[in-house]
Design a protein around this motif. Structure first.
Motif, short mmCIF file in Angstrom:
data_model
loop_
_atom_site.label_atom_id
_atom_site.label_comp_id
_atom_site.label_asym_id
_atom_site.label_seq_id
_atom_site.Cartn_x
_atom_site.Cartn_y
_atom_site.Cartn_z
N ILE A 1 41.17 4.50 11.91
CA ILE A 1 42.07 3.71 11.28
C ILE A 1 43.36 4.66 10.93
N GLN A 2 43.01 5.87 10.52
CA GLN A 2 44.18 6.83 10.11
C GLN A 2 44.89 7.05 11.36
N ASP A 3 44.58 7.07 12.45
CA ASP A 3 45.36 7.24 13.77
C ASP A 3 46.23 6.11 14.21
N VAL A 4 45.65 4.83 13.74
CA VAL A 4 46.22 3.65 14.44
C VAL A 4 47.21 3.56 13.04
N ALA A 5 47.16 3.71 11.90
CA ALA A 5 48.26 3.53 10.96
C ALA A 5 49.23 4.36 11.10
N ALA A 6 48.91 5.81 11.61
CA ALA A 6 50.01 6.76 11.66
C ALA A 6 50.78 6.35 12.82
N GLN A 7 50.36 5.86 13.86
CA GLN A 7 51.20 5.18 14.88
C GLN A 7 51.99 4.33 14.49
N MET A 8 51.65 3.35 13.60
CA MET A 8 52.27 2.43 13.09
C MET A 8 53.56 2.72 12.37
N GLY A 9 53.35 3.91 11.68
CA GLY A 9 54.52 4.60 10.93
C GLY A 9 54.04 4.43 9.24
N ALA A 10 52.62 4.13 9.36
CA ALA A 10 52.34 3.71 7.90
C ALA A 10 51.01 4.55 7.46
N PRO A 11 51.30 6.19 7.15
CA PRO A 11 50.19 6.78 6.77
C PRO A 11 49.34 6.23 5.82
N VAL A 12 47.95 6.42 5.95
CA VAL A 12 47.25 5.54 5.11
C VAL A 12 45.99 6.80 4.25
N THR A 13 45.67 6.56 3.12
CA THR A 13 44.54 7.20 2.57
C THR A 13 43.64 6.09 2.29
N ILE A 14 42.27 6.59 2.60
CA ILE A 14 41.14 5.47 2.73
C ILE A 14 40.07 6.02 1.81
N LYS A 15 39.70 5.07 0.92
CA LYS A 15 38.54 5.23 0.00
C LYS A 15 37.30 4.32 0.27
N THR A 16 36.44 5.06 0.90
CA THR A 16 35.15 4.18 1.45
C THR A 16 34.04 4.40 0.38
N ASP A 17 33.45 3.09 0.32
CA ASP A 17 31.92 2.93 -0.37
C ASP A 17 31.21 2.48 0.41
N VAL A 18 29.95 3.03 0.69
CA VAL A 18 28.60 2.65 1.51
C VAL A 18 27.62 2.31 0.47
N LYS A 19 27.04 0.95 0.74
CA LYS A 19 25.99 0.55 0.02
C LYS A 19 25.05 -0.20 1.23
N ASP A 20 24.04 0.46 1.37
CA ASP A 20 23.20 0.13 2.45
C ASP A 20 23.84 -0.13 3.71
N ARG A 21 23.74 -1.29 4.22
CA ARG A 21 24.60 -1.44 5.39
C ARG A 21 26.09 -2.33 5.46
N ASP A 22 26.49 -2.21 4.21
CA ASP A 22 27.60 -2.89 3.67
C ASP A 22 28.60 -1.71 3.44
N ILE A 23 29.83 -1.71 4.31
CA ILE A 23 30.87 -0.54 4.25
C ILE A 23 32.10 -1.22 3.50
N THR A 24 32.58 -0.84 2.51
CA THR A 24 33.97 -1.29 2.09
C THR A 24 34.94 -0.04 2.10
N MET A 25 35.96 -0.28 2.89
CA MET A 25 37.06 0.66 2.85
C MET A 25 38.50 0.11 2.20
N ASP A 26 39.03 0.78 1.39
CA ASP A 26 40.07 0.69 0.43
C ASP A 26 41.44 1.35 1.14
N LEU A 27 42.58 0.63 1.53
CA LEU A 27 43.45 1.29 2.06
C LEU A 27 44.60 1.41 1.28
N GLU A 28 45.22 2.73 0.95
CA GLU A 28 46.36 3.17 0.20
C GLU A 28 47.61 3.57 0.97
N SER A 29 48.88 2.96 0.90
CA SER A 29 49.81 3.44 1.57
C SER A 29 51.34 3.03 1.09
N ASP A 30 52.18 3.83 1.38
CA ASP A 30 53.53 3.17 0.86
C ASP A 30 54.13 2.00 1.56
#
Length: 205
Positions: free
Chosen positions: A67-96
């Motif tokens: 995701i970081q690579d794709v976002a960088a190529q789009m010109g939208a660098p991103v910070t990712i906060k990830t939460d893993v609970k069992d088999r459910d993964i939530t990622m929250d993206l933060e970007s300017d």
């Protein structure tokens, strides 16, 4: 994947040497024994133990990097906060430039989510469900869909005709179905084929 071959007078010593060089712990690696070694007698005939140690792949980190690579190529660098609970993964993206990552009606965000799920599950023995959000967009989208469901249900009741909603991902369709499941004046069903599958709201006969 980082991998190293190490030797030692014993297997434990060889493994410990490899872990120090890789700067990791034993629970993060896979160990392949090449030669168990031989103690010998009075120092004669001894053979060193040889092991090949590989850092185990972390599918979540792989997805974050993707995701970081794709976002960088789009010109939208991103910070990712990830939460893993069992088999459910939530990622929250933060970007300017978060709007660029969300896209029209969340289409770009949905595409990133789909691709991240492919990355995570491609070499995993378990299936993980991935949800990607961006600065609260999913919550706002849910409110929009709930309002839309109620409004179009009223239209179906008023006109006596089926109302077809634009194609949307499965979890968004579930929101529509959930909102209207207790409305006895309408029924809902999904039609079409992915990725163009859509919800139909039908007046109860």
């Amino acid at each position: 994947m980082k991998q190293i071959t190490a030797t030692g007078t014993t297997m434990d010593e060889a493994i410990e040497s490899a872990l120090k060089q890789l700067q990791t712990s034993k629970d993060q690696v896979d160990v392949h024994v090449i030669d168990e070694g031989k103690k010998g007698f009075l120092g004669f005939g001894s053979k060193p133990a040889i092991v090949q140690v590989s850092i185990r792949k972390n599918p979540v980190q792989d997805a974050e990097s993707f995701i970081q690579d794709v976002a960088a190529q789009m010109g939208a660098p991103v910070t990712i906060k990830t939460d893993v609970k069992d088999r459910d993964i939530t990622m929250d993206l933060e970007s300017d430039k978060v709007a660029m990552l969300i896209g029209k009606r969340g289409q770009t965000l949905n595409s990133l989510q789909y691709l991240a799920q492919l990355v995570i599950n491609r070499e995993s023995n378990q299936f993980y469900t991935v949800m990607i959000d961006a600065e609260g967009y999913r919550g706002r989208r849910r409110e929009t869909l709930e309002s839309l469901a109620e409004r179009l249900a009223d239209k179906a009741i008023r006109t006596g005709k089926d109302v077809r909603i634009e194609p949307m991902p499965s979890y968004e369709r579930k929101i529509i179905h959930s909102v209207l499941q207790n409305n006895r004046e309408v029924e809902t069903y999904s039609d079409g084929k992915e990725p163009r599958r859509f919800v139909v709201i039908r007046p109860s006969r």
